[in-house]
Write an enzyme that holds these catalytic residues in place. Structure first.
Site, short mmCIF file in Angstrom:
data_model
loop_
_atom_site.label_atom_id
_atom_site.label_comp_id
_atom_site.label_asym_id
_atom_site.label_seq_id
_atom_site.Cartn_x
_atom_site.Cartn_y
_atom_site.Cartn_z
N ARG A 106 0.84 -1.19 0.00
CA ARG A 106 0.00 0.00 0.00
C ARG A 106 0.88 1.25 0.00
O ARG A 106 1.96 1.26 0.64
CB ARG A 106 -0.85 -0.03 1.26
CG ARG A 106 -1.86 1.09 1.42
CD ARG A 106 -3.03 0.90 0.55
NE ARG A 106 -4.19 1.69 0.97
CZ ARG A 106 -5.20 1.94 0.16
NH1 ARG A 106 -5.22 1.51 -1.10
NH2 ARG A 106 -6.25 2.63 0.59
N THR A 381 -10.35 -0.02 -9.17
CA THR A 381 -9.16 -0.75 -8.74
C THR A 381 -9.10 -1.95 -9.66
O THR A 381 -9.90 -2.05 -10.59
CB THR A 381 -9.36 -1.09 -7.24
OG1 THR A 381 -9.31 0.13 -6.50
CG2 THR A 381 -8.40 -2.07 -6.67
N THR A 399 -4.12 -0.94 -7.15
CA THR A 399 -4.94 0.23 -7.44
C THR A 399 -4.14 1.52 -7.59
O THR A 399 -3.04 1.66 -7.05
CB THR A 399 -5.99 0.42 -6.32
OG1 THR A 399 -6.93 1.42 -6.70
CG2 THR A 399 -5.35 0.81 -5.01
N ASN A 401 -6.40 4.00 -7.01
CA ASN A 401 -7.59 4.53 -6.36
C ASN A 401 -8.62 4.89 -7.42
O ASN A 401 -9.32 4.03 -7.91
CB ASN A 401 -7.28 5.69 -5.43
CG ASN A 401 -8.47 5.99 -4.53
OD1 ASN A 401 -9.33 5.14 -4.35
ND2 ASN A 401 -8.54 7.18 -3.96
N ASP A 423 -8.02 8.19 0.35
CA ASP A 423 -8.53 7.10 1.19
C ASP A 423 -8.28 7.34 2.69
O ASP A 423 -8.75 6.59 3.53
CB ASP A 423 -7.91 5.75 0.79
CG ASP A 423 -8.71 5.06 -0.32
OD1 ASP A 423 -9.79 5.57 -0.67
OD2 ASP A 423 -8.26 4.03 -0.83
N SER A 452 -7.89 0.80 3.50
CA SER A 452 -8.37 0.30 2.21
C SER A 452 -9.53 -0.66 2.43
O SER A 452 -9.77 -1.13 3.54
CB SER A 452 -7.23 -0.44 1.52
OG SER A 452 -7.68 -1.15 0.39
N SER A 453 -10.23 -0.95 1.35
CA SER A 453 -11.26 -2.00 1.38
C SER A 453 -10.84 -3.22 0.59
O SER A 453 -11.60 -4.18 0.47
CB SER A 453 -12.56 -1.49 0.74
OG SER A 453 -13.11 -0.48 1.51
N GLY A 473 -13.72 -2.07 -6.65
CA GLY A 473 -15.05 -1.57 -6.31
C GLY A 473 -15.14 -0.72 -5.05
O GLY A 473 -16.23 -0.56 -4.51
N GLY A 474 -14.03 -0.19 -4.55
CA GLY A 474 -14.09 0.68 -3.37
C GLY A 474 -14.83 0.00 -2.24
O GLY A 474 -14.57 -1.17 -1.92
N1 GLY Z 1 -8.60 2.75 -3.14
C1 GLY Z 1 -9.54 1.72 -2.93
C2 GLY Z 1 -9.23 0.90 -1.74
O1 GLY Z 1 -8.09 0.85 -1.32
O2 GLY Z 1 -10.08 0.29 -1.16
#
Ligand code: GLY
Length: 570
Positions: A106, A381, A399, A401, A423, A452-453, A473-474
């Site tokens: 990340r 992503t 990603t 983002n 984020d 993050s998700s 998909g965020g």
């Molecule tokens: N930028 C999307 C995530 O990290 O969930």
């Protein structure tokens, strides 16, 4: 770190790749969303050319990690919306023998970042600053992530796994119709953010079948091929990043780049109906939230109720509402904040959260206690899943983002920087529009990773590899992975059906069930509405790429028909 081949072998390889990609670029445009069965190995990714490269690496004797590195770099060429070297991601690896691990690559906040960097003097967020241009970018992690993954587990040489992406960038590839439309849609943004021009800008509109060549990107990946992480984090590429920062008023420094290191972390592990679920720990909320969702519904007879039947949808929505209410409060970068993972994953805690739930009427989100609201997340992503002939499995979500990240190219280096700083909780500690306090655990701090998700996940059945899954998909990532797992385990769907099935999503706030067209039959919708559920149809939710291992060991690839995704195997 480098393994070197003799020049003559490299020359033969190079001519092979050139011929291979010329044929691909000339004749092959993709058919998306095929269901496929393979005996030895399979790669499922967002772009047919990236999947083809992964497959070639597997066939050349590479393992799942070799193929993953090749696919990560290939996606930076053929899928610039999200594929990247200027962003970050998460890797979950389950070796056929040995202990599963995760790698956190990340992005990090630069050293000069501060908690109020996106606020005006009155303390109001300046939204555009965390979305567009240089300040929006975190220190990229993808290159160090790939270097570390390859160093620890790779089998082929670093040179060999990067070569296909270099050739693809040099020779070019034919863009798909979806890509042409997206590129045209973003032209004004590219022009505004890159006054000196960009590799994706041109005078006439893009159309399906046009060839996209990226010489500067090929050069940058060649530097990484020659020098490993030093081809990106120091020297020419690092200087170009910092020059772009200076020109566009950003804050990433040479020191930030030099200091960036991806981090190996222990996976979060849970069980669901006897299956072992191995997923990404913080700084992603994904794995913990996925396991909490599975634990929340485990006691109920989903398979008897049936796919998207009335009780099934009610239960899933109520579980999602509660888990999303919880997830933003306590989660952040574990190197900076204490994350109470044990409690969040606890079976009794999650079952207890559904105790007051009624099948007769919706529980309004205002009655579900929680703390912080997560930032609104961008949905572009990308995910890829790979299994090799020995049964090593890798699940990667990576990603920039937003689509094309910050929209800012590193001048002369041919790649986009992320807008991952968005984020973070841009305004922690202050009440938001719902009167709730924003997540201080996810406040911006120098050197910290943003929450993050992303939910790259691997499942085992009776100690054996069973499912490799993930999606972009965020905030909808977690529910898409959750529902795909239920489709396979509870509803017995073959993987392609499980991936293609229409999805729905609830995230506590806003208090509505978002659905894709075709999700939840009309009669069920009516009953839900009569019970107080607000249902809103929207565009597609997620782009799941998954691999299911059948009883006889055959690998079934599921590529999401929502995109150009493709399962390639042998
Ligand atoms: N930028 C999307 C995530 O990290 O969930």
């Amino acid at each position: 770190m480098m393994h070197h081949k003799t020049l003559s072998v490299m020359a033969i390889k190079k001519s092979f790749y050139i011929a291979f990609y010329f044929i691909l670029a000339t004749f092959w445009l993709p058919a998306a969303g095929q269901s496929t069965h393979f005996k030895h190995g399979v790669v499922v990714s967002a772009h047919p050319e990236a999947s083809a490269i992964g497959l070639e690496i597997l066939k050349a004797g590479g393992n799942a990690i070799d193929a993953a590195v090749a696919v990560q770099f290939a996606l930076s060429v053929v899928y610039p919306n999200a594929g990247n070297i200027g962003g970050g991601g998460f890797l979950v690896y389950r070796p056929a023998h040995g202990t599963p691990v995760t790698l956190d690559y990340r992005e990090k906040a630069p050293a000069r970042a501060s908690s109020d960097m996106f606020l005006d003097p009155a303390g109001i967020p300046i939204t555009q600053l965390s979305l567009d241009g240089a300040l929006a970018a975190g220190v990229p992690g993808s290159v160090d992530g790939m270097v570390q993954a390859h160093k620890r587990y790779g089998n082929l040489s670093w040179r060999q796994v990067l070569e296909p992406a270099i050739q693809l960038a040099k020779i070019g590839f034919r863009i798909t119709e979806k890509q042409a439309n997206e590129l045209n849609h973003f032209q004004e943004r590219f022009i505004a953010l890159n006054p000196g021009g960009s590799p994706l800008t041109r005078q006439v509109p893009w159309k399906k079948g046009d060839t996209l060549r990226q010489e500067a990107l090929a050069h940058t990946i060649s530097l990484i091929q020659d020098k490993g992480r030093n081809g990106f984090y120091v020297g020419e590429t690092a200087q170009k990043i910092v020059a772009t920062m200076q020109q566009a008023k950003g804050i990433i420094s040479l020191e930030d780049l030099k200091n960036y290191h991806a981090q190996w972390r222990k996976p979060v592990i849970g069980t669901y109906r006897g299956y072992k679920v191995i997923s990404m720990p913080p700084p992603s909320s994904g794995g913990a939230a996925l396991i909490a969702l599975l634990k929340s519904v485990e006691a109920y007879a989903l398979s008897r109720w049936g796919f998207q039947q009335d009780s099934t949808v009610r239960l899933i929505v109520e579980a999602e509402r509660r888990v999303y209410a919880d997830r933003a409060t306590h989660l952040g970068d574990p190197d900076f904040v204490k994350v109470p993972l044990n409690q969040l994953l606890d079976s009794a805690y999650n079952a207890g959260r559904l105790a007051g739930f009624s099948f007769e009427k919706a529980s309004p989100s205002s009655t579900i206690s929680a703390g912080a609201i997560a930032p609104v997340e961008k949905e572009q992503t990308t995910h890829f899943s790979i299994v090799d002939k020995d049964g090593n499995a890798v699940s990667i979500t990576t990603t920039l983002n937003g689509s094309y990240g910050s929209g800012l190219f590193v001048a002369g280096a041919g790649f986009l920087l992320n807008n991952e700083m968005d984020d973070f909780s841009v305004k922690p500690g202050s009440p938001n529009m719902y009167g709730l306090v924003g997540g201080t655990a996810n406040a911006i701090e120098p050197g910290k990773r943003m929450l993050s998700s992303m939910t790259p996940t691997i499942l085992e059945k009776e100690g054996k590899l069973y499912l490799v899954v993930g999606t972009p998909g965020g905030s909808t990532i977690i529910t898409s992975v959750f529902q795909t797992i239920l489709n396979v385990i509870d509803f017995g769907q073959p993987i392609q059906e499980a991936v293609s099935a229409p999805r729905f999503h609830h995230q506590w706030l806003p208090d509505e069930v978002m659905t894709e067209k075709g999700a939840i039959a009309a009669d069920v919708r009516k009953k839900l509405q009569a019970s107080g559920y607000v249902i809103k149809e929207r565009g597609s939710i997620g782009r799941v790429d998954a691999i299911l291992v059948l009883k006889d060991g055959i690998l079934q690839g599921g590529a999401d028909p929502r995109g150009d995704d493709k399962a390639s195997g042998y």
